[in-house]
Design a protein around this motif. Structure first.
Motif, PDB file in Angstrom:
ATOM      1  N   TRP A   1       0.836  -1.201   0.000  1.00  0.00           N
ATOM      2  CA  TRP A   1       0.000   0.000   0.000  1.00  0.00           C
ATOM      3  C   TRP A   1       0.874   1.255   0.000  1.00  0.00           C
ATOM      4  N   LEU A   2       1.916   1.267   0.826  1.00  0.00           N
ATOM      5  CA  LEU A   2       2.831   2.413   0.866  1.00  0.00           C
ATOM      6  C   LEU A   2       3.526   2.612  -0.475  1.00  0.00           C
ATOM      7  N   TYR A   3       3.880   1.517  -1.116  1.00  0.00           N
ATOM      8  CA  TYR A   3       4.539   1.588  -2.426  1.00  0.00           C
ATOM      9  C   TYR A   3       3.636   2.309  -3.435  1.00  0.00           C
ATOM     10  N   GLU A   4       2.329   2.022  -3.384  1.00  0.00           N
ATOM     11  CA  GLU A   4       1.395   2.692  -4.299  1.00  0.00           C
ATOM     12  C   GLU A   4       1.274   4.180  -3.992  1.00  0.00           C
ATOM     13  N   GLN A   5       1.379   4.561  -2.723  1.00  0.00           N
ATOM     14  CA  GLN A   5       1.167   5.953  -2.340  1.00  0.00           C
ATOM     15  C   GLN A   5       2.335   6.859  -2.703  1.00  0.00           C
ATOM     16  N   ILE A   6       3.511   6.308  -2.931  1.00  0.00           N
ATOM     17  CA  ILE A   6       4.663   7.172  -3.214  1.00  0.00           C
ATOM     18  C   ILE A   6       4.683   7.674  -4.657  1.00  0.00           C
TER      19      ILE A   6
ATOM     20  N   ALA B   1      -1.408   6.636  -6.466  1.00  0.00           N
ATOM     21  CA  ALA B   1      -1.795   7.079  -5.124  1.00  0.00           C
ATOM     22  C   ALA B   1      -3.315   7.142  -4.977  1.00  0.00           C
ATOM     23  N   SER B   2      -3.785   6.844  -3.764  1.00  0.00           N
ATOM     24  CA  SER B   2      -5.209   6.989  -3.467  1.00  0.00           C
ATOM     25  C   SER B   2      -5.542   8.488  -3.425  1.00  0.00           C
ATOM     26  N   VAL B   3      -6.818   8.810  -3.384  1.00  0.00           N
ATOM     27  CA  VAL B   3      -7.258  10.206  -3.472  1.00  0.00           C
ATOM     28  C   VAL B   3      -6.601  11.089  -2.413  1.00  0.00           C
ATOM     29  N   GLN B   4      -6.599  10.632  -1.167  1.00  0.00           N
ATOM     30  CA  GLN B   4      -6.025  11.440  -0.089  1.00  0.00           C
ATOM     31  C   GLN B   4      -4.555  11.740  -0.358  1.00  0.00           C
ATOM     32  N   HIS B   5      -3.810  10.741  -0.772  1.00  0.00           N
ATOM     33  CA  HIS B   5      -2.382  10.944  -0.994  1.00  0.00           C
ATOM     34  C   HIS B   5      -2.107  11.620  -2.333  1.00  0.00           C
TER      35      HIS B   5
ATOM     36  N   ALA C   1      -9.241  12.099 -11.822  1.00  0.00           N
ATOM     37  CA  ALA C   1      -8.448  11.901 -13.042  1.00  0.00           C
ATOM     38  C   ALA C   1      -7.849  13.215 -13.533  1.00  0.00           C
ATOM     39  N   SER C   2      -8.626  14.285 -13.479  1.00  0.00           N
ATOM     40  CA  SER C   2      -8.123  15.590 -13.918  1.00  0.00           C
ATOM     41  C   SER C   2      -7.016  16.091 -12.995  1.00  0.00           C
ATOM     42  N   LEU C   3      -7.217  15.949 -11.683  1.00  0.00           N
ATOM     43  CA  LEU C   3      -6.193  16.365 -10.727  1.00  0.00           C
ATOM     44  C   LEU C   3      -4.914  15.553 -10.926  1.00  0.00           C
ATOM     45  N   ARG C   4      -5.062  14.250 -11.106  1.00  0.00           N
ATOM     46  CA  ARG C   4      -3.901  13.381 -11.317  1.00  0.00           C
ATOM     47  C   ARG C   4      -3.150  13.799 -12.579  1.00  0.00           C
ATOM     48  N   ALA C   5      -3.891  14.117 -13.655  1.00  0.00           N
ATOM     49  CA  ALA C   5      -3.258  14.534 -14.912  1.00  0.00           C
ATOM     50  C   ALA C   5      -2.487  15.841 -14.737  1.00  0.00           C
TER      51      ALA C   5
END
Length: 193
Positions: free
Chosen positions: A55-60, A65-69, A181-185
């Protein structure tokens, strides 16, 4: 390389092998002994640690990353989720010539309410130009140029027309909350630059 989460049985097999190697003459599979219980308990704890590490690996990374991170990744770069916004624009209608009309004149388009935001004076021909702002937020509050909006209270200012025409710029700027998706982009675009 992605983080690989080992199953409890895979971890148990590795622990049993380590016990054979470091404690010659022992076997965690031979019954009865307390090594079997110890191996299973330690394997369960290590499996939880593997899940947490995955899970930590995905957040970095901003891509996973999940929405919060994801929002934390953005905050580090000064990029924040765009909030909902109200629509604003100009409408025109006819009234008495050279008359000042106060702010707060209400208009309806569909089931949405709009109000004029400042006092306005009609010209010598009686044409009144008002800047109106939607009471609601979101894309649905935008109105194309040339459309009409109705006055919400026809008894107020009976000398004003009941319908107003949206000016050439339209009523715009209404926006929904930015999607993940827009924020991530936007975050990834900033990191790439």
């Amino acid at each position: 390389m992605a983080w690989t989460v080992l199953s409890p049985s895979e971890i148990s097999a590795r622990l049993r092998g380590a016990l054979r190697r470091y404690l010659p003459g022992t076997d965690a599979l031979v019954w009865p002994n307390n090594l079997t219980a110890i191996v299973k308990t330690v394997a369960a704890g290590l499996h939880d640690m593997h899940l947490r590490a995955a899970w930590l690996y995905e957040q970095i990374f901003a891509t996973t990353a999940s929405v919060q991170h994801l929002e934390r990744h953005g905050a580090e770069l000064g990029i924040y989720r765009r909030p909902m916004a109200r629509a604003e624009g100009v409408v025109t209608l006819n009234g008495f010539a050279d008359t000042i009309y106060p702010a707060g004149i209400a208009f309806i388009a569909g089931n949405r309410l709009y109000h004029s935001i400042s006092d306005a004076r009609s010209d010598l021909a009686g044409l009144l130009t008002l800047t109106i702002l939607s009471d609601d937020y979101g894309v649905a509050t935008n109105i194309a140029a040339g459309e009409t909006v109705e006055r919400a209270d026809p008894t107020q200012f009976p000398n004003l027309e009941l319908e107003a025409t949206v000016a050439s710029g339209g009523i715009g700027g209404g926006a929904d909350t930015e999607t993940d998706a827009s924020l991530r982009a936007r975050i990834l675009d900033r990191k790439r630059r």
